[in-house]
Design an enzyme around this catalytic site. Structure first.
Site, PDB file in Angstrom:
ATOM      1  N   SER A 136      -4.364  12.795  -6.250  1.00  0.00           N
ATOM      2  CA  SER A 136      -2.942  12.489  -6.233  1.00  0.00           C
ATOM      3  C   SER A 136      -2.393  12.630  -7.647  1.00  0.00           C
ATOM      4  CB  SER A 136      -2.726  11.061  -5.737  1.00  0.00           C
ATOM      5  OG  SER A 136      -1.354  10.757  -5.783  1.00  0.00           O
ATOM      6  N   LYS A 162      -2.158  16.675  -4.301  1.00  0.00           N
ATOM      7  CA  LYS A 162      -1.000  15.974  -3.714  1.00  0.00           C
ATOM      8  C   LYS A 162      -0.036  15.667  -4.851  1.00  0.00           C
ATOM      9  CE  LYS A 162      -0.397  11.154  -2.310  1.00  0.00           C
ATOM     10  NZ  LYS A 162      -0.906  10.091  -1.406  1.00  0.00           N
ATOM     11  N   LEU A 163       1.201  16.074  -4.701  1.00  0.00           N
ATOM     12  CA  LEU A 163       2.211  15.834  -5.735  1.00  0.00           C
ATOM     13  C   LEU A 163       3.159  14.736  -5.284  1.00  0.00           C
ATOM     14  CD1 LEU A 163       3.295  19.507  -6.605  1.00  0.00           C
ATOM     15  CD2 LEU A 163       1.520  18.107  -7.717  1.00  0.00           C
ATOM     16  N   LYS A 164       3.396  13.767  -6.148  1.00  0.00           N
ATOM     17  CA  LYS A 164       4.433  12.778  -5.896  1.00  0.00           C
ATOM     18  C   LYS A 164       5.775  13.469  -6.094  1.00  0.00           C
ATOM     19  CE  LYS A 164       1.914   9.170  -5.198  1.00  0.00           C
ATOM     20  NZ  LYS A 164       2.006   8.362  -3.970  1.00  0.00           N
ATOM     21  N   ASP A 190       4.084  13.769  -1.505  1.00  0.00           N
ATOM     22  CA  ASP A 190       4.237  12.375  -1.085  1.00  0.00           C
ATOM     23  C   ASP A 190       5.509  11.823  -1.707  1.00  0.00           C
ATOM     24  OD1 ASP A 190       2.173   9.349  -1.384  1.00  0.00           O
ATOM     25  OD2 ASP A 190       4.059   9.760  -0.355  1.00  0.00           O
ATOM     26  N   ASN A 192       6.870   8.729  -0.861  1.00  0.00           N
ATOM     27  CA  ASN A 192       6.918   7.264  -0.891  1.00  0.00           C
ATOM     28  C   ASN A 192       8.313   6.726  -0.561  1.00  0.00           C
ATOM     29  OD1 ASN A 192       4.572   7.636  -3.364  1.00  0.00           O
ATOM     30  ND2 ASN A 192       4.166   6.237  -1.679  1.00  0.00           N
ATOM     31  N   ASP A 240       2.505   7.097   6.021  1.00  0.00           N
ATOM     32  CA  ASP A 240       1.646   6.209   5.218  1.00  0.00           C
ATOM     33  C   ASP A 240       2.172   4.783   5.410  1.00  0.00           C
ATOM     34  OD1 ASP A 240       1.037   6.022   1.559  1.00  0.00           O
ATOM     35  OD2 ASP A 240       0.603   4.618   3.157  1.00  0.00           O
ATOM     36  N   LYS A 264      -5.083   3.959   5.312  1.00  0.00           N
ATOM     37  CA  LYS A 264      -5.478   3.100   4.191  1.00  0.00           C
ATOM     38  C   LYS A 264      -5.885   1.760   4.791  1.00  0.00           C
ATOM     39  CE  LYS A 264      -2.169   4.746   0.734  1.00  0.00           C
ATOM     40  NZ  LYS A 264      -0.900   4.384   0.052  1.00  0.00           N
ATOM     41  N   GLY A 292      -5.456   6.328  -0.788  1.00  0.00           N
ATOM     42  CA  GLY A 292      -6.037   5.548  -1.877  1.00  0.00           C
ATOM     43  C   GLY A 292      -5.000   4.634  -2.509  1.00  0.00           C
TER      44      GLY A 292
END
Ligand SMILES: O=C(O)CCC(=O)N[C@@H](C(=O)O)c1ccccc1
Length: 369
Positions: A136, A162-164, A190, A192, A240, A264, A292
């Site tokens: 990540s 994985k890119l935020k 991701d 969020n 998620d 998770k 994670g």
């Protein structure tokens, strides 16, 4: 196992580099560990994945410590003799607080499986001796800094990036990283929960970059907008934060809000619920991968065992210890050809280095009996 006592341990671990997401910038972990002592001298460890502040979920470390101290550990001590599979029902008089509950359940599971001489992998039903690992990558100060960091992870052998992302840091970083990696590399994003329904047209642009998935673009409770996005774009929508139990997972899949799920264990209340979500997704041909929460080797060992289950067909955020820490609390997890070996020893298969526990401690040990 017969529970003799529960200990709460609190340590601070600096991150090797800041980790920035759409909800903030982290430079260290404030870690709460639960140790269960059994009447016959055994022990088990569980890591609470709650962040220092309630910005990813409503849980936070100090809150988790208090709900364990005040409600959860006393209930477990009153129950006295429990199997890991009993813990959720012993604790379900408390609403929510899944990460706190997960830490306790995992500690009991660790004690039980160590006593039985079986590994987490055997207990969960892992079918692989090692798991493919993704990494990540946080929001970076510049595109150049991002490309440097991604290049380092490609060098290290990670099998998925994985890119935020967040509004204002999405299409350009994705385009630049896709150009760096080439067309075949595994790449996902991701958010969020950083976007709203007004962004659906904007997010459609992601379809040009052959992403594996876009993770949790909208807020946890908003299943309907995830359905609208899934209808509007080709890129798979992955959830998620929204997936807090097997019931919610089954509902979100049935409503076509998601076609791949990030599991998770801490977010769903423990590894036993995580296995139930895996099984439900396997039955519905929904691929899953292991998320994670910057775990120490304690949580990382359990995550790698979980990722060994058959339905975990996508690389997870199960990175090597050195992705986050200069030194780990347990044996280090070292990437070999982009994979981590599933621990084979009893229980989690790793050992807490008590000298580091003492050195990194930020509060006195709390003994609950
Ligand atoms: O590799 C890891 O352990 C971190 C993976 C990751 O990006 N976790 C994110 C997430 O939103 O999934 C996260 C990090 C910290 C706290 C909450 C969430």
């Amino acid at each position: 196992v017969e529970i003799g006592a529960v200990e709460l341990h609190r340590i601070g671990m600096p991150l090797v580099r800041p980790f920035e997401t759409s909800f903030g910038r982290q430079t260290e972990r404030d870690v709460l560990l639960v140790r269960v002592l059994t009447a016959d001298g055994g022990e088990g460890w569980g890591e609470c994945v709650a962040m220092a502040d309630p910005v990813y979920s409503s849980e936070y470390v100090q809150g988790a410590a208090e709900v364990i101290e005040r409600y959860l550990a006393p209930a477990l001590l009153r129950a006295r003799t429990v199997r890991a599979s009993d813990v959720a029902s012993v604790l379900d008089f408390v609403i929510g607080h899944r990460m706190a509950k997960a830490a306790l359940e995992t500690a009991v599971l660790d004690a039980e499986t160590r006593a039985a001489g079986i590994s987490f992998g055997e207990y969960f039903g892992a079918v692989r001796p090692e798991v493919d690992c993704g990494v990540s990558v946080g929001i970076a100060p510049s595109i150049d800094a991002l490309l440097d960091e991604v290049s380092g992870y490609v060098e290290a052998g990670y099998r998925r990036i994985k890119l935020k992302i967040k509004p204002g840091w999405d299409i350009e970083p994705v385009a630049e990283v896709r150009a760096l990696l080439g067309p075949g590399a595994l790449l996902q994003v991701d958010a969020n929960t950083a976007y709203t329904a007004e962004h659906i047209d904007h997010l459609r642009q992601l379809d040009d970059y052959r992403l594996l998935l876009i993770e949790q673009p909208f807020i946890e409770e908003d299943i309907a907008t995830h359905v609208a996005l899934a209808r509007a774009i080709d890129t798979r929508v992955c959830l998620d934060e929204s997936i807090t139990s097997v019931g919610v997972a089954v509902d979100a899949i049935a409503r076509d809000a998601t076609s791949v799920i990030n599991i998770k264990a801490g977010r769903v209340g423990g590894y036993l619920e995580a296995v139930r979500i895996h099984d439900a997704c396997l039955d519905r041909d929904v691929p899953v991968w292991c998320g994670g929460m910057l775990e120490t080797g304690v949580g990382r060992a359990a995550n790698v065992a979980l990722a060994g289950l058959p339905g975990f067909t996508l690389p997870g955020d199960t990175s090597a210890s050195d992705r986050y820490f200069a030194e780990d609390l347990t044996e280090s997890f070292v990437l070999v050809e982009g994979r981590l070996a599933v621990p084979t020893g009893p229980g989690s298969g790793v050992t807490v280095r008590t000298e580091l526990l003492a050195e990194w401690r930020t509060r006195p040990v709390e003994l609950l009996t």
